[in-house]
Write a protein that holds these residues in place. Structure first.
Motif, PDB file in Angstrom:
ATOM      1  N   ALA A   1       0.827  -1.201   0.000  1.00 26.77           N
ATOM      2  CA  ALA A   1       0.000   0.000   0.000  1.00 26.77           C
ATOM      3  C   ALA A   1       0.868   1.261   0.000  1.00 26.77           C
ATOM      4  CB  ALA A   1      -0.935  -0.007   1.211  1.00 26.77           C
TER       5      ALA A   1
ATOM      6  N   GLU B   1       2.317   1.690  -3.419  1.00 28.03           N
ATOM      7  CA  GLU B   1       1.270   2.167  -4.332  1.00 28.03           C
ATOM      8  C   GLU B   1       1.131   3.684  -4.272  1.00 28.03           C
ATOM      9  OE1 GLU B   1      -3.600   2.077  -4.665  1.00 28.03           O
ATOM     10  OE2 GLU B   1      -2.602   0.523  -3.492  1.00 28.03           O
TER      11      GLU B   1
ATOM     12  N   ARG C   1       1.771   6.223  -7.477  1.00 29.16           N
ATOM     13  CA  ARG C   1       0.710   7.122  -7.937  1.00 29.16           C
ATOM     14  C   ARG C   1       1.218   8.575  -7.981  1.00 29.16           C
ATOM     15  NH1 ARG C   1      -4.219   4.790  -8.468  1.00 29.16           N
ATOM     16  NH2 ARG C   1      -4.658   2.877  -7.297  1.00 29.16           N
TER      17      ARG C   1
ATOM     18  N   LEU D   1      -0.851  -3.312  -7.374  1.00 32.04           N
ATOM     19  CA  LEU D   1      -2.299  -3.496  -7.286  1.00 32.04           C
ATOM     20  C   LEU D   1      -2.638  -4.989  -7.333  1.00 32.04           C
ATOM     21  CD1 LEU D   1      -3.527  -0.628  -9.646  1.00 32.04           C
ATOM     22  CD2 LEU D   1      -3.803  -0.735  -7.160  1.00 32.04           C
TER      23      LEU D   1
ATOM     24  N   GLN E   1      -1.903  -6.736  -4.134  1.00 30.52           N
ATOM     25  CA  GLN E   1      -2.923  -6.460  -3.120  1.00 30.52           C
ATOM     26  C   GLN E   1      -4.285  -7.016  -3.517  1.00 30.52           C
ATOM     27  OE1 GLN E   1      -2.402  -2.250  -1.273  1.00 30.52           O
ATOM     28  NE2 GLN E   1      -1.497  -2.120  -3.318  1.00 30.52           N
ATOM     29  N   ARG E   2      -4.322  -7.704  -4.661  1.00 31.13           N
ATOM     30  CA  ARG E   2      -5.535  -8.303  -5.198  1.00 31.13           C
ATOM     31  C   ARG E   2      -6.596  -7.270  -5.536  1.00 31.13           C
ATOM     32  NH1 ARG E   2      -5.706 -14.021  -1.745  1.00 31.13           N
ATOM     33  NH2 ARG E   2      -3.540 -14.541  -2.214  1.00 31.13           N
ATOM     34  N   HIS E   3      -6.137  -6.102  -5.937  1.00 29.96           N
ATOM     35  CA  HIS E   3      -7.037  -5.081  -6.465  1.00 29.96           C
ATOM     36  C   HIS E   3      -7.146  -5.311  -7.974  1.00 29.96           C
ATOM     37  CE1 HIS E   3      -5.756  -2.314  -2.866  1.00 29.96           C
ATOM     38  NE2 HIS E   3      -6.497  -3.345  -2.494  1.00 29.96           N
ATOM     39  N   TYR E   4      -7.702  -6.456  -8.322  1.00 32.02           N
ATOM     40  CA  TYR E   4      -7.661  -6.905  -9.703  1.00 32.02           C
ATOM     41  C   TYR E   4      -8.410  -6.005 -10.693  1.00 32.02           C
ATOM     42  CZ  TYR E   4      -5.850 -11.247  -7.657  1.00 32.02           C
ATOM     43  OH  TYR E   4      -5.095 -12.180  -6.982  1.00 32.02           O
TER      44      TYR E   4
ATOM     45  N   GLU F   1      -8.966  -2.805 -10.766  1.00 29.81           N
ATOM     46  CA  GLU F   1      -8.216  -1.584 -11.064  1.00 29.81           C
ATOM     47  C   GLU F   1      -6.956  -1.907 -11.868  1.00 29.81           C
ATOM     48  OE1 GLU F   1      -6.540   2.469  -8.892  1.00 29.81           O
ATOM     49  OE2 GLU F   1      -7.224   0.767  -7.665  1.00 29.81           O
ATOM     50  N   ALA F   2      -6.328  -3.048 -11.562  1.00 29.45           N
ATOM     51  CA  ALA F   2      -5.151  -3.451 -12.337  1.00 29.45           C
ATOM     52  C   ALA F   2      -5.527  -3.712 -13.789  1.00 29.45           C
ATOM     53  CB  ALA F   2      -4.516  -4.699 -11.726  1.00 29.45           C
TER      54      ALA F   2
ATOM     55  N   GLU G   1      -8.006  -2.398 -15.412  1.00 30.92           N
ATOM     56  CA  GLU G   1      -8.288  -1.095 -16.017  1.00 30.92           C
ATOM     57  C   GLU G   1      -6.998  -0.392 -16.428  1.00 30.92           C
ATOM     58  OE1 GLU G   1     -10.442   3.138 -14.731  1.00 30.92           O
ATOM     59  OE2 GLU G   1     -10.788   1.302 -13.551  1.00 30.92           O
TER      60      GLU G   1
ATOM     61  N   GLU H   1      -8.905 -16.535  -2.840  1.00 28.67           N
ATOM     62  CA  GLU H   1     -10.291 -16.186  -3.152  1.00 28.67           C
ATOM     63  C   GLU H   1     -11.038 -17.328  -3.825  1.00 28.67           C
ATOM     64  OE1 GLU H   1      -7.514 -14.184  -6.169  1.00 28.67           O
ATOM     65  OE2 GLU H   1      -7.590 -14.601  -4.028  1.00 28.67           O
TER      66      GLU H   1
END
Length: 595
Positions: A156, A159, A163, A183, A186-189, A191-192, A194, A450
């Motif tokens: 985080a 990140e 940014r 991303l 952190q499993r912010h799939y 947004e990755a 995108e 997950e």
């Protein structure tokens, strides 16, 4: 201008132009005229450092410091030379001395950070890189800090920096890729995805973007998109192995196993030393039931995850007779792997090993000390015991040529402490109805967690089965989901002695021993229950771990296990309904007592 200064300027001109021989000659000329002139000696030391003449460089800087002890640059450069020599303590002292002389010396902070980084002291390194950036404002140093935070798994924080840097350099390819990567970590799939798709608009057909995107889509379980994107990456660079590996993974997710193996093999043709492809090929073969074809490739696990490269001193065992010999088996990977493979320590003893020692995770030592065939349990930090051989516990079945038919399947593999078992028997006897344990969440850092962990809310239909008291066996992860169910009286949570917050396998095993049934997702809890030999129902993903195989409701590893499988990836509803129906049948008054 004095003659000395003119000569020094001439030397510096040569030096800056890369004409090191000429520069050195002038520096030496100046020192012959005045050995106490520190400036030419300082620049000579810098030149020697550039050339890798570390001993000479150190001697030069030490002499400069004698002549001018208040010069921060001399201490800093001395530290660089010491660092290059592998003299960590001397290097650190030199950088710290430079910082005492100049608390705003950004390069000394940077070099001290690099020293800490090289020694694996990542938190200390991050502090130094941050101080260096605060004093320099250098974007490159800020990016270095972010890169280090990523390695330190402080995703985080990394990140945030990526940014900020991208705000200064919108569209920068490398920084965009780094942001997308953290991303993903952190499993912010979404947004990755995108971000990768936006990058493809400006870099159409870019191989590395497509490879990364196909991986993320596979992690999300979007099988058609993962396959299509992996195929696009192969079109973009058919001579690169990563695309074939990713396509193999996506096809495996679609249960197209033969095609999956073909692509892993293609990746290995292009790059024979490609550990992840070899591991994926091996585990795909094992998943389809051919264990013997997979054990060798399964060895590549330590090349994929460097944290598993634990070892033990002594000759490596590769299947030699062990009669009268001692062997230390060392554990790696997760708790579930140890609980599953510990049977092979007992197997070696049964096959005649003179003495079997196991170097085990401390969290499991209390439970597994009950195994009679293990002569001695060790934990990290214990004195090294000399043995004839050493081997990873997970490598033993390879050398035993273990197949589905020869898995040592007798249970129990271990026993909880009798006094704790009796204690939990007394506690649970106060609860009405059949006692059914429930575990829903595993280690959140586990790859593809997950796909295997199930939100407790999705299991709630089970809690309505009449005549059953559900008991939470959950420890460490997933406890935040308990409150509403516990308050409604539908799910009983053991008290503080169960140590749910920190985890305790000994207590969990003793509690499980008193259950009528254990229901769990594919976590260490499944191996704990199976190893205890109690009835256990395991809910497994559409694409399970290789050990659960395919299209069967039982397990050759655990004779008391019953498997409930997803028909569609991510769809747990039908699985829960099947489990509920089986529960109602199992505990109806006229039902036979079956697993």
């Amino acid at each position: 201008m004095s003659e000395v200064q003119e000569l020094l300027n001439t030397a510096l001109t040569h030096h800056h132009a890369g004409q090191l021989d000429q520069a050195e000659a002038v520096y030496q000329q100046l020192l012959e005229q005045d050995p106490r002139h520190w400036e030419p000696r300082y620049y000579l030391g810098t030149l020697q450092l550039q050339r890798g003449q570390l001993d000479l460089s150190i001697q030069s800087f030490l002499k400069v410091i004698q002549l001018n002890p208040e010069l921060p640059d001399a201490h800093n450069n001395l530290g660089v030379a010491y660092h290059a020599m592998g003299k960590w303590q001397e290097a650190g002292q030199s950088f710290e001395h430079a910082l005492r002389l100049n608390p705003h010396y950004e390069r000394a902070y940077y070099n001290l950070g690099s020293l800490f980084e090289s020694r694996g002291l990542l938190d200390e390194a991050a502090k130094c890189f941050r101080k260096s950036y605060e004093n320099s404002g250098s974007p490159e140093t800020y990016e270095k800090l972010a890169d280090l935070l990523k390695v330190a798994r402080r995703f985080a924080e990394a990140e945030v920096i990526y940014r900020e840097l991208l705000e200064q350099t919108p569209g920068d390819f490398n920084r965009s890729m780094k942001l997308a990567y953290v991303l993903v970590l952190q499993r912010h799939y979404p947004e990755a995805v995108e971000l990768y798709e936006a990058m493809l608009e400006t870099h159409p057909g870019h191989y590395q973007i497509l490879v990364s995107l196909s991986y993320v889509l596979e992690c999300m379980g979007d099988i058609p998109a993962a396959i299509q994107t992996a195929e696009r990456s192969i079109e973009a660079a058919s001579d690169q192995p990563e695309g074939y590996n990713n396509l193999g993974n996506a096809l495996r997710l679609a249960h197209r196993f033969d095609e999956s193996c073909v692509n892993f093999e293609k990746a290995l043709e292009l790059q024979p030393q490609f550990p992840i492809a070899e591991f994926n090929l091996a585990t795909t073969r094992m998943l389809t039931g051919d264990l013997q074809a997979g054990w060798e490739g399964y060895e590549r696990r330590s090349d994929i995850d460097s944290s598993s490269r634990t070892s033990y001193p002594g000759p490596a065992w590769q299947g030699e007779p062990l009669e009268g010999k001692s062997i230390c088996l060392w554990c790696e990977q997760g708790f579930g792997d140890t609980l599953m493979f510990i049977r092979f320590a007992s197997e070696l003893k049964r096959r005649g090993a003179g003495r079997v020692l196991v170097l085990i995770q401390p969290e499991l030592a209390g439970l597994l000390k009950s195994i009679e065939e293990i002569d001695e349990l060790l934990v990290p930090g214990n004195p090294v015991v000399e043995c004839d051989y050493q081997c990873s516990l997970l490598s033993v079945p390879r050398f035993l040529e273990t197949s589905l038919k020869t898995i040592p399947g007798e249970v129990p593999l271990f026993q909880p402490a009798a006094d704790r078992t009796a204690h939990w028997g007394d506690v649970l006897s106060a609860l009405e109805g059949k006692k059914v344990g429930l575990n829903w969440s595993g280690n959140l850092q586990f790859p593809r967690d997950e796909f295997r962990s199930i939100p407790l809310e999705q299991l709630s239909p089970l809690l309505d089965v009449a005549g059953v008291q559900f008991v939470s066996v959950q420890q460490v992860n997933g406890l935040d989901q308990l409150a509403s169910f516990e308050a409604a009286g539908k799910l009983w949570q053991p008290g503080p002695e169960y140590q749910a917050e920190v985890g305790d396998f000994t207590e969990a095993a003793a509690l499980m021993q008193n259950l009528d049934l254990m229901i769990t997702t594919d976590t260490a809890c499944a191996h704990l229950a199976g190893g205890l030999g109690i009835p256990v129902w395991i809910l497994v993903s559409r694409l399970p771990e290789w050990r659960w195989l395919l299209d069967r409701g039982d397990s050759p590893w655990y004779p008391t296990a019953r498997l409930f499988r997803q028909a569609e990836l991510g769809e747990w509803g039908p699985v829960v309904e099947d489990v509920k129906a089986a529960l109602e049948q199992k505990f109806s008054q006229d039902a036979p007592d079956f697993q």
